[in-house]
Design a protein around this motif. Structure first.
Motif, short mmCIF file in Angstrom:
data_model
loop_
_atom_site.label_atom_id
_atom_site.label_comp_id
_atom_site.label_asym_id
_atom_site.label_seq_id
_atom_site.Cartn_x
_atom_site.Cartn_y
_atom_site.Cartn_z
N GLY A 95 0.80 -1.21 0.00
CA GLY A 95 0.00 0.00 0.00
C GLY A 95 0.84 1.27 0.00
O GLY A 95 2.06 1.25 0.12
N SER A 96 0.15 2.40 -0.15
CA SER A 96 0.80 3.71 -0.28
C SER A 96 1.27 4.22 1.08
O SER A 96 0.56 4.13 2.07
CB SER A 96 -0.15 4.71 -0.93
OG SER A 96 -1.35 4.79 -0.20
N GLN A 97 2.49 4.76 1.08
CA GLN A 97 3.10 5.27 2.30
C GLN A 97 3.97 6.47 1.97
O GLN A 97 4.64 6.49 0.95
CB GLN A 97 3.97 4.19 2.96
CG GLN A 97 3.20 2.93 3.28
CD GLN A 97 4.10 1.78 3.64
OE1 GLN A 97 4.89 1.88 4.57
NE2 GLN A 97 4.00 0.68 2.90
N ARG A 98 3.99 7.45 2.87
CA ARG A 98 4.78 8.67 2.68
C ARG A 98 5.86 8.75 3.75
O ARG A 98 5.58 8.58 4.93
CB ARG A 98 3.88 9.90 2.78
CG ARG A 98 4.60 11.20 2.54
CD ARG A 98 3.70 12.41 2.83
NE ARG A 98 4.34 13.66 2.50
CZ ARG A 98 5.21 14.28 3.29
NH1 ARG A 98 5.56 13.76 4.45
NH2 ARG A 98 5.74 15.43 2.92
N TYR A 99 7.10 9.03 3.31
CA TYR A 99 8.25 9.16 4.21
C TYR A 99 8.91 10.51 3.96
O TYR A 99 9.30 10.81 2.84
CB TYR A 99 9.26 8.03 3.99
CG TYR A 99 8.67 6.69 4.36
CD1 TYR A 99 8.77 6.20 5.64
CD2 TYR A 99 7.96 5.95 3.41
CE1 TYR A 99 8.19 4.99 5.99
CE2 TYR A 99 7.39 4.74 3.74
CZ TYR A 99 7.51 4.27 5.03
OH TYR A 99 6.93 3.07 5.37
N SER A 100 9.02 11.33 5.00
CA SER A 100 9.63 12.65 4.87
C SER A 100 11.13 12.55 4.66
O SER A 100 11.80 11.69 5.24
CB SER A 100 9.37 13.47 6.13
OG SER A 100 7.99 13.70 6.28
N ILE A 101 11.65 13.44 3.83
CA ILE A 101 13.08 13.53 3.59
C ILE A 101 13.63 14.63 4.50
O ILE A 101 13.10 15.74 4.50
CB ILE A 101 13.37 13.85 2.11
CG1 ILE A 101 12.85 12.72 1.21
CG2 ILE A 101 14.86 14.08 1.89
CD1 ILE A 101 12.95 13.01 -0.27
N PRO A 102 14.69 14.34 5.27
CA PRO A 102 15.24 15.36 6.17
C PRO A 102 15.76 16.58 5.43
O PRO A 102 16.18 16.49 4.27
CB PRO A 102 16.39 14.63 6.87
CG PRO A 102 16.16 13.18 6.65
CD PRO A 102 15.38 13.06 5.37
N GLU A 103 15.73 17.71 6.11
CA GLU A 103 16.27 18.95 5.55
C GLU A 103 17.74 18.76 5.17
O GLU A 103 18.48 18.07 5.85
CB GLU A 103 16.18 20.09 6.58
CG GLU A 103 14.78 20.62 6.79
CD GLU A 103 14.27 21.41 5.60
OE1 GLU A 103 15.08 22.07 4.91
OE2 GLU A 103 13.06 21.33 5.35
N GLY A 104 18.15 19.38 4.08
CA GLY A 104 19.54 19.37 3.68
C GLY A 104 19.98 18.18 2.83
O GLY A 104 21.14 18.11 2.43
N VAL A 105 19.08 17.24 2.54
CA VAL A 105 19.44 16.09 1.72
C VAL A 105 19.41 16.52 0.25
O VAL A 105 18.41 17.02 -0.23
CB VAL A 105 18.48 14.90 1.96
CG1 VAL A 105 18.74 13.80 0.95
CG2 VAL A 105 18.62 14.39 3.37
N ASP A 106 20.54 16.33 -0.43
CA ASP A 106 20.65 16.66 -1.85
C ASP A 106 20.22 15.43 -2.65
O ASP A 106 20.96 14.45 -2.77
CB ASP A 106 22.10 17.03 -2.18
CG ASP A 106 22.30 17.39 -3.64
OD1 ASP A 106 21.32 17.38 -4.42
OD2 ASP A 106 23.46 17.67 -4.01
N LEU A 107 19.00 15.45 -3.19
CA LEU A 107 18.45 14.30 -3.89
C LEU A 107 19.26 13.87 -5.11
O LEU A 107 19.22 12.70 -5.50
CB LEU A 107 17.00 14.57 -4.30
CG LEU A 107 16.00 14.66 -3.14
CD1 LEU A 107 14.63 15.05 -3.66
CD2 LEU A 107 15.95 13.35 -2.39
#
Length: 164
Positions: free
Chosen positions: A126-138
Motif C-alpha cells: 500500500g501507499s506510504q509517505r516518508y519525509s526527507i530530512p532537511e539538507g538532503v541533496d536528492l
C-alpha cells in the motif's frame, strides 16, 4: 538416584532450549502470521507539485522467494512516496533508505554507502509517505531501497529516473 538427576537435568535443559528456540521462531514468524494492514496514505498537493524522480521496486535476487518487492516509488523534494501498488514480502524491521549508488543489486551496495534512513516501513503493501530530512541533496541519491535492518538484507531496490 543418579539417573533421576541426570534425567531431570536433561529435561530442564531441553525445556530451556526449546523455550528459547520457540521465542526466537515466534519473533521471526510474527510478521508473516500477523502482517499489518495495507497502508493508504496520501501525498499532499504541495509535495505533488515538486516531483523529482520515479522508480520501480524489483526482486533483486530471484533465487530468494522470501525477499521480494514490487510497485512504484515517487520521490518529491520533501518526501518519498511508495505508490498504492507497492508490496514487499513480510519480515522484521524493514526500513526505507535513500542510497547514493545507482543500480543497487546486493547487500554490499548498501552497507558500503552513506545512506539516509527515512524510517521503518509501516506496512508491507500500500501507499506510504516518508519525509526527507532537511539538507538532503536528492541528486546524490539515485536509489530507494527497502532494507531489513535486523538481518542486514536487501529486500528490494528501486533505481530512480528523473521526472519528466
Amino acid at each position: 538416584m543418579r539417573g533421576f538427576w541426570r534425567g531431570l537435568a536433561i529435561f530442564l535443559l531441553g525445556g530451556i532450549l526449546g523455550t528459547g528456540f520457540g521465542v526466537a521462531l515466534g519473533f521471526f514468524l510474527f510478521p508473516f502470521v500477523f502482517p499489518p494492514p495495507p497502508a493508504v496514505e496520501q501525498i499532499t498537493e504541495a509535495d505533488r507539485a515538486a516531483l523529482y524522480a520515479t522508480g520501480t521496486f524489483i526482486h533483486a535476487n530471484p533465487s530468494d522467494p522470501i525477499h521480494y518487492g514490487k510497485g512504484k516509488v515517487s520521490v518529491y523534494r520533501r518526501a518519498v512516496f511508495l505508490e498504492p501498488d507497492f508490496e514487499v514480502g513480510p519480515g522484521p524491521a524493514y526500513h526505507v533508505y535513500l542510497v547514493p549508488k545507482a543500480t543497487v543489486r546486493g547487500e554490499a551496495d548498501v552497507k558500503d554507502s552513506m545512506f539516509v534512513d527515512l524510517g521503518r516501513l509501516r506496512a508491507f503493501k500500500g501507499s506510504q509517505r516518508y519525509s526527507i530530512p532537511e539538507g538532503v541533496d536528492l541528486s546524490k541519491y539515485p536509489s530507494v531501497v527497502i532494507w531489513c535492518e535486523r538481518f542486514g538484507v536487501l529486500i528490494s531496490p528501486a533505481d530512480l529516473a528523473a521526472a519528466k
